[in-house]
Scaffold this motif. Sequence first.
Motif, mmCIF file in Angstrom:
data_model
loop_
_atom_site.group_PDB
_atom_site.id
_atom_site.type_symbol
_atom_site.label_atom_id
_atom_site.label_comp_id
_atom_site.label_asym_id
_atom_site.label_seq_id
_atom_site.Cartn_x
_atom_site.Cartn_y
_atom_site.Cartn_z
ATOM 1 N N ASP A 60 0.970 -1.217 -0.010
ATOM 2 C CA ASP A 60 0.006 -0.154 0.020
ATOM 3 C C ASP A 60 0.729 1.134 0.093
ATOM 4 O O ASP A 60 0.488 2.100 -0.662
ATOM 5 N N GLU A 61 1.987 1.193 0.942
ATOM 6 C CA GLU A 61 2.684 2.367 0.982
ATOM 7 C C GLU A 61 3.489 2.791 -0.446
ATOM 8 O O GLU A 61 3.678 3.858 -0.686
ATOM 9 N N GLU A 62 4.025 1.660 -1.107
ATOM 10 C CA GLU A 62 4.697 1.639 -2.311
ATOM 11 C C GLU A 62 3.887 2.294 -3.192
ATOM 12 O O GLU A 62 4.315 2.987 -4.087
ATOM 13 N N ASP A 75 14.839 3.390 -3.170
ATOM 14 C CA ASP A 75 15.435 3.359 -1.896
ATOM 15 C C ASP A 75 14.674 2.851 -0.758
ATOM 16 O O ASP A 75 15.074 1.896 0.130
ATOM 17 N N HIS A 76 13.545 3.295 -0.765
ATOM 18 C CA HIS A 76 12.255 2.887 0.134
ATOM 19 C C HIS A 76 12.127 1.596 0.160
ATOM 20 O O HIS A 76 11.992 0.912 1.087
ATOM 21 N N ILE A 77 11.866 0.885 -1.141
ATOM 22 C CA ILE A 77 11.401 -0.218 -1.322
ATOM 23 C C ILE A 77 12.543 -1.053 -0.899
ATOM 24 O O ILE A 77 12.467 -2.309 -0.256
ATOM 25 N N SER A 119 12.330 7.418 7.156
ATOM 26 C CA SER A 119 11.947 7.326 5.699
ATOM 27 C C SER A 119 10.307 7.469 5.459
ATOM 28 O O SER A 119 10.004 8.141 4.526
ATOM 29 N N ASP A 120 9.523 7.230 6.322
ATOM 30 C CA ASP A 120 7.909 7.328 6.114
ATOM 31 C C ASP A 120 7.750 8.930 6.157
ATOM 32 O O ASP A 120 7.030 9.172 5.247
ATOM 33 N N GLN A 121 8.275 9.555 7.147
ATOM 34 C CA GLN A 121 7.937 11.007 7.135
ATOM 35 C C GLN A 121 8.635 11.699 6.031
ATOM 36 O O GLN A 121 7.876 12.607 5.615
HETATM 37 FE FE FE2 Z 1 7.823 2.462 4.638
#
Ligand code: FE2
Length: 130
Positions: A60-62, A75-77, A119-121
């Motif tokens: 969902d985030e991606e 990078d997040h993945i 990272s999420d922020q």
């Molecule tokens: Fe995340």
Amino acid sequence: MALVEWKDEYSIGNELIDEQHKSLFVMLNELAEAGPGEKEGAAYTCLSRMLKYAQEHFRDEEKFMRDNGYPGLADHIKEHEGFIGQVEDYAEAVYNTYVPFQDMLEYLNNWLVGHILNSDQKYMDYISSN
Ligand SMILES: [Fe+2]
């Protein structure tokens, strides 16, 4: 006492993502309560559940980042993949061998809080300012 408590500062300002993060904290607390188990024990069940839920949450985030053209997506993945790999290793380890339980809880706790706060922020800051 619960291992991790949700704090308002963990909110990244998206209701769906925040709710999913809260659920991960609940699962981590359940794992802490389950304690180190024997084969097919409660810890393995908790870790398996956490793994499945984290995979859905990361998807969902991606998608959210992809839909909003976030440049740090790759990078997040990689961070997500690192976490999934580690939880898979832990699940395997608690099932088959001894695993230092406190170390595992600390890793999961630190990763979740650190990832959310950094990272999420970061993706949310980008998305809300573009
Ligand atoms: Fe995340």
